[in-house]
Design a protein around this motif. Structure first.
Motif, PDB file in Angstrom:
ATOM      1  N   GLN A 253       0.752  -1.769  -0.204  1.00  0.00           N
ATOM      2  CA  GLN A 253      -0.062  -0.159  -0.105  1.00  0.00           C
ATOM      3  C   GLN A 253       0.723   1.643   0.266  1.00  0.00           C
ATOM      4  OE1 GLN A 253      -2.924   0.088   0.011  1.00  0.00           O
ATOM      5  NE2 GLN A 253      -2.955  -1.940  -0.071  1.00  0.00           N
ATOM      6  N   SER A 254       2.341   1.249   1.191  1.00  0.00           N
ATOM      7  CA  SER A 254       2.800   2.472   0.967  1.00  0.00           C
ATOM      8  C   SER A 254       3.670   1.404   1.952  1.00  0.00           C
ATOM      9  CB  SER A 254       2.624   3.506   1.683  1.00  0.00           C
ATOM     10  OG  SER A 254       1.735   3.217   2.700  1.00  0.00           O
ATOM     11  N   VAL A 255       5.251   2.791   1.442  1.00  0.00           N
ATOM     12  CA  VAL A 255       6.616   2.693   1.709  1.00  0.00           C
ATOM     13  C   VAL A 255       6.943   3.439   2.773  1.00  0.00           C
ATOM     14  CG1 VAL A 255       8.833   1.910   1.395  1.00  0.00           C
ATOM     15  CG2 VAL A 255       7.136   1.390  -0.584  1.00  0.00           C
ATOM     16  N   GLY A 256       7.062   3.027   3.629  1.00  0.00           N
ATOM     17  CA  GLY A 256       8.424   4.143   4.883  1.00  0.00           C
ATOM     18  C   GLY A 256       9.519   3.896   4.963  1.00  0.00           C
ATOM     19  N   PHE A 257      10.609   5.081   5.026  1.00  0.00           N
ATOM     20  CA  PHE A 257      11.577   4.827   5.522  1.00  0.00           C
ATOM     21  C   PHE A 257      11.643   6.025   6.504  1.00  0.00           C
ATOM     22  CE2 PHE A 257      16.227   7.235   4.637  1.00  0.00           C
ATOM     23  CZ  PHE A 257      16.777   6.193   3.954  1.00  0.00           C
ATOM     24  N   LYS A 258      12.573   5.131   7.202  1.00  0.00           N
ATOM     25  CA  LYS A 258      12.603   5.804   8.487  1.00  0.00           C
ATOM     26  C   LYS A 258      13.749   5.390   9.062  1.00  0.00           C
ATOM     27  CE  LYS A 258       8.345   5.161   9.483  1.00  0.00           C
ATOM     28  NZ  LYS A 258       7.506   5.584   9.937  1.00  0.00           N
ATOM     29  N   GLN A 259      14.312   6.885  10.481  1.00  0.00           N
ATOM     30  CA  GLN A 259      15.478   7.343  10.593  1.00  0.00           C
ATOM     31  C   GLN A 259      16.181   8.173  11.626  1.00  0.00           C
ATOM     32  OE1 GLN A 259      18.279   8.768   7.382  1.00  0.00           O
ATOM     33  NE2 GLN A 259      19.876   7.277   7.227  1.00  0.00           N
TER      34      GLN A 259
ATOM     35  N   TYR B 261       4.345  -1.272   4.016  1.00  0.00           N
ATOM     36  CA  TYR B 261       2.819  -1.275   4.592  1.00  0.00           C
ATOM     37  C   TYR B 261       2.303  -2.031   3.693  1.00  0.00           C
ATOM     38  CZ  TYR B 261       3.905   2.078   7.237  1.00  0.00           C
ATOM     39  OH  TYR B 261       4.973   3.399   8.523  1.00  0.00           O
TER      40      TYR B 261
ATOM     41  N   HIS C 182       1.997  -5.112   8.830  1.00  0.00           N
ATOM     42  CA  HIS C 182       3.505  -3.993   8.251  1.00  0.00           C
ATOM     43  C   HIS C 182       4.267  -5.206   8.231  1.00  0.00           C
ATOM     44  CE1 HIS C 182       3.155  -2.299  11.916  1.00  0.00           C
ATOM     45  NE2 HIS C 182       4.775  -2.642  11.765  1.00  0.00           N
TER      46      HIS C 182
ATOM     47  N   ILE D 257      15.655  -0.008  -2.446  1.00  0.00           N
ATOM     48  CA  ILE D 257      14.628  -1.070  -2.711  1.00  0.00           C
ATOM     49  C   ILE D 257      13.578   0.066  -2.007  1.00  0.00           C
ATOM     50  CG2 ILE D 257      13.199  -2.828  -0.723  1.00  0.00           C
ATOM     51  CD1 ILE D 257      16.361  -2.673   0.215  1.00  0.00           C
ATOM     52  N   TYR D 258      13.456   1.121  -1.507  1.00  0.00           N
ATOM     53  CA  TYR D 258      12.189   1.622  -1.814  1.00  0.00           C
ATOM     54  C   TYR D 258      12.155   2.681  -2.796  1.00  0.00           C
ATOM     55  CZ  TYR D 258      10.472   6.077   0.677  1.00  0.00           C
ATOM     56  OH  TYR D 258       8.409   6.984   1.121  1.00  0.00           O
ATOM     57  N   ASN D 259      12.845   3.294  -3.517  1.00  0.00           N
ATOM     58  CA  ASN D 259      12.713   3.228  -5.295  1.00  0.00           C
ATOM     59  C   ASN D 259      12.058   2.278  -5.932  1.00  0.00           C
ATOM     60  OD1 ASN D 259      13.326   6.443  -4.886  1.00  0.00           O
ATOM     61  ND2 ASN D 259      15.179   5.785  -4.550  1.00  0.00           N
TER      62      ASN D 259
ATOM     63  N   LEU E  19       8.927   1.609  -4.949  1.00  0.00           N
ATOM     64  CA  LEU E  19       7.549   2.066  -5.251  1.00  0.00           C
ATOM     65  C   LEU E  19       7.567   2.022  -6.877  1.00  0.00           C
ATOM     66  CD1 LEU E  19       8.316   5.505  -3.428  1.00  0.00           C
ATOM     67  CD2 LEU E  19       6.320   3.865  -3.621  1.00  0.00           C
TER      68      LEU E  19
END
Lengths: 506, 166
Positions: free
Chosen positions: A450-456, A471, A476, A490-492, A495
């Protein structure tokens, strides 16, 4: 249509009165016990009537209410809508467009089994929908209703597609609603011996905690009745028990374990008795249960997560538990997922292969968390607690001994846990493994995200690390402390895969 | 290093920090005033406790003041990090000084989208755009600090794009 007669309002099978009555009665008894009996005592009377005669009056009232509720409960099809009308005082009319019906499940609890009727529950897209359940239908009627609703749904969807003719071929392919999951051959069958094995290898720790919580809750609620008669005895014995705690503690642990194992066994047998699991490209279907037979089916396109997990005991006998999760709100995700306990390697391979053909053909890259995670866990979960315990050891030497014991054990487990974490990614799917004691692997197709999160966090940032959260509509997946360049790639990539997917996630 | 076997990595669009647009400056003031309101209440309760108890005033009010200063520091310093990025096929929002977080929702996964405006935000003439997915509340986006007009435009834009995928 003619057989089901859905163009006019239909009632449930007359046995519905009994089903509704028992449902009401259960609520009433719960209230009666907790409110009346506990706060007033058993020998109270109201207006000269004993509890017993009040009980009879209450039952009579409930019988009438149940009958009226049965009369007022109606369901029918109106145009493209399935309608349920119910309610005595406030009339509820629940209307659901046929194409929004997601799954139609057949259920049966003890009372329904005794009275030979089944309940049908209709799930719709959207988590905020009211639950639609028809609680008493003959099995043949329920099955044809189920087939009818699914067929109608398919028809409405196809009609809609013909209207906007573009790409209808592709759409047709992606929205296949056939549930022709073979009824003949079940992939996983559990014999009674298997059930016993599964019961023995349940997660007893969880059962024990559950038992403890339930017992605790009930004991304090009804303390007066359960404990008072023994109070004298307990008081007398208390001193004696206190002195003998070295014998009593192990004894009660053993007793607790036996009770937990027994309850695990009973639970397993109740839940998975005569389990049948069917799988093919169209989806999965599970029927199981002794007193309450449940049937769940999940069409292939609605499967979001495949979770494979096991525990140390099950690992010994080479069995794994597979959980297939479908899209739903977080409160109902467990209720709506299919759990297949006790799969051997061959069955696991078959299921993974059928649901995730990508897992065989694709080329995977493995990403592992940075050593910093190991360092952080070692410091916070092993060294610091050991140091604290060690300091307390100066006060009481037994605690110091515990510190000496805790340090190597915790180091061992942290090391094993750290080495078990990995993220495998292919152009089509991801798979995250965690856990050494309870090894768990979660698989998701990238286009279902559904969506992707990048946390730091600032700690991660200082070391050039980051976390990723994927997610899905069924929960998740998360991996932390991986290299930030890998993470952003991986994020890009994820998406890109979601955005270029021509298939719908559901 | 991670590699992709199907498509050369360079061809996959990357999210660049420069893509992000900042939020309205007024939003910082909105955030500060709502924090002040909260701390006024906490401070009020703390002051009352000072009068009631034997402890020295700094023992109770000290931590509150320190916490307030810390919150202000994080809020002001972290404001520059907040921002959103609108691309052809998705929308992203980033925030967080101590715990940085960026979330991206592709338009073909948007369930619905709405504009909300709290009572305090109305005073500043600001509004938030909320983007919902089927992934549960933790995956939803809430972009605060847009002018009402900009928020409505953004919502219409997202709704239009997500409707194309229905």
């Amino acid at each position: 249509m003619s057989k089901l007669g859905l163009d006019v309002a239909q009632r449930q099978s007359p046995i519905g009165i009994a089903i509704i009555f028992f449902k009401n009665l259960r609520i009433a008894i719960n209230i009666l016990i907790s409110v009346v009996a506990v706060s007033f005592g058993m020998d109270t009377s109201f207006f000269g009537l004993s509890i017993f005669s009040i009980g009879i009056i209450v039952i009579a009232i409930f019988l009438v209410i149940s009958f009226l509720q049965y009369r007022k409960f109606m369901f029918y099809v109106e145009g493209n809508y399935f309608v349920i009308e119910k309610g005595l005082i406030s009339r509820d009319k629940i209307t659901v467009p046929l194409e929004r019906i997601q799954t139609v499940n057949i259920k049966q609890n003890v009372v329904q089994q005794l009275l030979k009727v089944v309940a049908i529950s209709i799930d719709t897209a959207g988590s905020d929908q009211k639950e639609m359940e028809i609680s008493a239908l003959s099995r043949s009627y329920a099955t044809s209703l189920q087939e009818y609703l699914m067929a109608q749904k398919k028809k409405t969807v196809e009609q809609g597609e013909e209207d906007d003719k573009e790409d209808s071929a592709i759409l047709m392919d992606s929205v296949s609603f056939e549930l022709d999951i073979p009824k003949g051959q079940s992939l996983v069958n559990l014999s009674f011996k298997d059930l016993l094995k599964l019961g023995l290898t349940e997660n007893h720790l969880r059962t024990a905690l559950l038992v403890f919580a339930v017992v605790n809750g009930y004991v304090w609620q009804y303390e007066e009745y359960l404990l008072k008669p023994f109070e004298k005895y307990i008081d007398e014995q208390a001193d004696y028990w206190m002195n003998e705690y070295l014998i009593l503690v192990p004894l009660s642990i053993v007793l607790f374990l036996i009770v937990s194992v027994l309850i695990s066994m009973i639970q397993t047998i109740l839940k998975y008795f005569n389990l049948q699991f069917y799988i093919d490209r169209a989806g999965v279907r599970l029927i199981s249960g002794l007193l309450k037979r449940n049937e769940i089916q999940i069409p292939e396109h609605k499967i979001q997560i495949l979770k494979i997990t096991t525990n140390p005991l099950r690992k010994l006998i080479g069995l794994k538990t597979l959980i297939i999760k479908q899209a739903s709100s977080s409160q109902t995700v467990d209720k709506k997922s299919i759990t297949v306990p006790g799969c051997n390697d061959e069955q696991e391979w078959h299921i993974t292969n059928t649901l995730f053909p990508e897992s065989i053909g694709d080329q995977f890259t493995t990403v592992r968390p940075n050593n910093y995670l190991l360092l952080r866990m070692t410091v916070w979960l092993s060294l610091l607690p050991s140091l604290l315990l060690g300091l307390l050891g100066f006060v009481q030497w037994e605690i110091g001994l515990a510190a000496l014991l805790y340090l190597p054990i915790s180091l061992f487990f942290i090391n094993k846990y750290y080495s078990s974490i990995s993220l495998c990614i292919s152009p089509d799917m991801i798979s995250i493994d965690t856990g050494w004691v309870f090894p768990t692997s979660q698989n998701v197709k990238l286009y279902k995200l559904q969506s992707v999160g990048f946390k730091q966090s600032i700690f991660e940032k200082r070391r050039g690390l980051a976390s990723l959260v994927f997610y899905t509509a069924a929960g998740h997946l998360r991996i932390s402390n991986i290299d930030e360049r890998n993470a952003s790639t991986i994020y890009n990539n994820a998406l890109y895969t979601i955005e270029s997917a021509d298939k719908g996630w559901m | 290093m991670f590699s992709n076997t199907v498509l050369p990595l360079e061809e996959i669009p990357q999210i660049e920090p420069t893509d992000f647009q900042p939020l309205e400056d007024d939003y910082l003031w909105l955030r500060i005033s709502s924090w002040c309101l909260l701390y006024l209440i906490i401070g009020g309760v703390a002051t009352l406790t000072v009068f009631k108890s034997e402890a020295a005033w700094w023992m109770i009010l000290g931590p509150v003041i320190l916490l307030f200063l810390f919150t202000m520091f994080v809020e002001i310093k972290g404001f520059k990090i907040k921002g959103f990025s609108l691309r052809e096929k998705d929308i992203s929002f980033k925030r967080g000084l101590l715990f940085y977080s960026m979330t991206t929702i592709p338009f073909n996964r948007v369930q619905h989208c709405e504009v909300t405006q709290g009572p305090l935000a109305r005073l500043f003439d600001l509004a938030s755009v909320k983007v919902y997915t089927a992934g549960g509340s933790s995956s939803d986006l809430s972009i605060g600090g847009l002018t009402k007009e900009r928020a409505q435009n953004l919502r219409d834009f997202i709704t239009k794009l997500s409707a194309e995928h229905e």
